[in-house]
Design a protein around this motif. Structure first.
Motif, PDB file in Angstrom:
ATOM      1  N   ALA A  65       5.873  17.964  21.606  1.00 29.60           N
ATOM      2  CA  ALA A  65       5.165  18.556  20.467  1.00 29.60           C
ATOM      3  C   ALA A  65       3.747  18.954  20.844  1.00 29.60           C
ATOM      4  O   ALA A  65       3.238  19.995  20.415  1.00 29.60           O
ATOM      5  N   SER A  69       1.925  22.763  20.514  1.00 28.84           N
ATOM      6  CA  SER A  69       0.680  22.962  19.769  1.00 28.84           C
ATOM      7  C   SER A  69      -0.463  23.416  20.672  1.00 28.84           C
ATOM      8  O   SER A  69      -1.309  24.221  20.269  1.00 28.84           O
ATOM      9  N   TYR A  70      -0.496  22.897  21.881  1.00 24.48           N
ATOM     10  CA  TYR A  70      -1.506  23.312  22.858  1.00 24.48           C
ATOM     11  C   TYR A  70      -1.413  24.812  23.111  1.00 24.48           C
ATOM     12  O   TYR A  70      -2.415  25.535  23.059  1.00 24.48           O
ATOM     13  N   ASP A  72       0.017  27.112  21.261  1.00 23.08           N
ATOM     14  CA  ASP A  72      -0.263  27.888  20.053  1.00 23.08           C
ATOM     15  C   ASP A  72      -1.751  27.910  19.738  1.00 23.08           C
ATOM     16  O   ASP A  72      -2.280  28.933  19.281  1.00 23.08           O
ATOM     17  N   THR A  73      -2.440  26.810  19.989  1.00 22.67           N
ATOM     18  CA  THR A  73      -3.886  26.759  19.751  1.00 22.67           C
ATOM     19  C   THR A  73      -4.612  27.815  20.570  1.00 22.67           C
ATOM     20  O   THR A  73      -5.508  28.515  20.068  1.00 22.67           O
ATOM     21  N   LEU A 221      -6.805  18.318  21.830  1.00 20.29           N
ATOM     22  CA  LEU A 221      -5.420  17.936  21.586  1.00 20.29           C
ATOM     23  C   LEU A 221      -4.890  17.052  22.703  1.00 20.29           C
ATOM     24  O   LEU A 221      -4.175  16.071  22.463  1.00 20.29           O
ATOM     25  N   ARG A 284       6.074  28.171  20.353  1.00 26.99           N
ATOM     26  CA  ARG A 284       4.778  27.848  19.774  1.00 26.99           C
ATOM     27  C   ARG A 284       4.867  27.135  18.432  1.00 26.99           C
ATOM     28  O   ARG A 284       3.830  26.759  17.873  1.00 26.99           O
ATOM     29  N   ASP A 285       6.067  26.938  17.899  1.00 29.11           N
ATOM     30  CA  ASP A 285       6.127  26.332  16.563  1.00 29.11           C
ATOM     31  C   ASP A 285       7.343  25.445  16.312  1.00 29.11           C
ATOM     32  O   ASP A 285       7.583  25.027  15.180  1.00 29.11           O
ATOM     33  N   THR A 288       5.963  19.784  15.632  1.00 29.84           N
ATOM     34  CA  THR A 288       4.633  19.577  15.070  1.00 29.84           C
ATOM     35  C   THR A 288       3.990  18.375  15.732  1.00 29.84           C
ATOM     36  O   THR A 288       4.540  17.268  15.724  1.00 29.84           O
ATOM     37  N   PHE A 289       2.834  18.594  16.312  1.00 32.37           N
ATOM     38  CA  PHE A 289       2.097  17.509  16.940  1.00 32.37           C
ATOM     39  C   PHE A 289       1.190  16.883  15.904  1.00 32.37           C
ATOM     40  O   PHE A 289       0.401  17.575  15.245  1.00 32.37           O
ATOM     41  N   ARG A 292      -2.618  17.791  15.593  1.00 37.61           N
ATOM     42  CA  ARG A 292      -3.043  19.172  15.328  1.00 37.61           C
ATOM     43  C   ARG A 292      -3.558  19.302  13.914  1.00 37.61           C
ATOM     44  O   ARG A 292      -2.891  18.912  12.950  1.00 37.61           O
TER      45      ARG A 292
END
Length: 294
Positions: A65, A69-70, A72-73, A221, A284-285, A288-289, A292
């Motif tokens: 996760a 998130s990394y 996508d950020t 993150l 990218r999704d 869920t981390f 985040r």
């Protein structure tokens, strides 16, 4: 510890080859990055021990996760301004462009793994803790990494030598690296028409406040993930002394990882950006981390 002295995969035999293969399987990428090759050349017995301590860090659903998130950020911050290339725009044959995509997909995969490795080792080698915030740890903290994520989507990177890469890189880029050209640029220098175009287009964007903030958030993150670890790798100085590693070896490793953490914090977050320019970035999704921010 000279970082240009490395044991490459083609030179690895016996248990060293087996360890390299396990690193690739665990990190889900067909590459043994330079940080592993340097250790194998200079301190093979340390790497043999340390890998057993480090491997579980990369095998949980929570780590999976984090990787999503990394990525996508970093990309959310710049995607509206990010250039996209096809074979014609970077003057490559379709076959060469496909190879470029595959190799950049591999660097996209390893980016979050390297960030966690560098920051984890820099902490533990200097006796700083991990796992300081595990109160709300859930099933994902020990559940296995999903089999489907980042599975079989990259190609084995090929690279120019240090000297060849430096000569092929734009001067404004080569000047950023005094001692060692990072693997990503040794790879991209094989396609100078892409690297010249991408660096010209990306440099202002990557130096913007927007991306700098995204980098800081991505690194935060990684630190959040390390704070939530429910397992503590025994690679601190006391544990290493108990395993028979002398102070000079520990000191050299402290310097090595401090250097990689410093340089890596600037270079490694760029890998998903390069991959996105050729549609080679990953999920990218899907997960869920918990660290985040919404």
């Amino acid at each position: 510890m000279d970082p240009t002295e490395q044991l490459y995969e083609s030179q690895a035999h016996g248990w060293q080859r087996g360890l390299y293969d396990d690193i690739k399987r665990t990190l889900r990428a067909p590459i043994v990055n330079s940080i592993w090759r340097i250790q194998m050349f200079h301190t093979p017995q340390f790497l043999r021990y340390a890998w057993g301590q480090l491997k579980p860090v990369f095998e949980t659903r929570e780590f999976a996760a984090f990787t999503v998130s990394y990525r996508d950020t970093l990309l959310t911050a710049v995607e509206n301004e990010l250039p996209g290339y096809d074979p014609a725009t970077v003057d490559l044959a379709p076959s060469a462009f496909t190879e470029l995509q595959g190799q950049l997909a591999t660097f996209d995969i390893v980016s979050p793994r390297l960030i966690v490795l560098f920051r984890l080792m820099d902490r533990r080698l200097n006796d700083r803790p991990v796992g300081t915030n595990t109160e709300d740890a859930g099933e994902a903290a020990t559940a296995p990494y999903p089999e489907w994520l980042d599975s079989d989507r990259g190609r084995s990177p090929t690279m120019l030598s240090q000297g060849e890469a430096r000569a092929a890189m734009p001067d404004t880029l080569a000047g950023n690296f005094d001692e060692m050209v990072p693997s990503i640029y040794r790879c991209l220098a094989q396609w100078p028409s892409y690297l010249d175009r991408a660096w010209d287009d990306l440099a202002p964007l990557l130096q913007s406040n927007t991306f700098q903030t995204a980098q800081e958030e991505a690194l935060d993150l990684a630190d959040t993930y390390l704070d939530r670890l429910v397992y503590t790798p025994r690679v601190d100085p006391t544990s290493l002394a108990e395993m028979g590693f002398d102070e000079s070896t520990v000191s050299e490793l402290q310097d090595l990882f401090a250097s990689f953490n410093s340089i890596g914090s600037e270079v490694v977050p760029l890998l998903p950006v390069y991959a996105r320019t050729v549609e080679a970035s990953g999920d990218r999704d899907a997960l869920t981390f918990p660290g985040r921010q919404a």
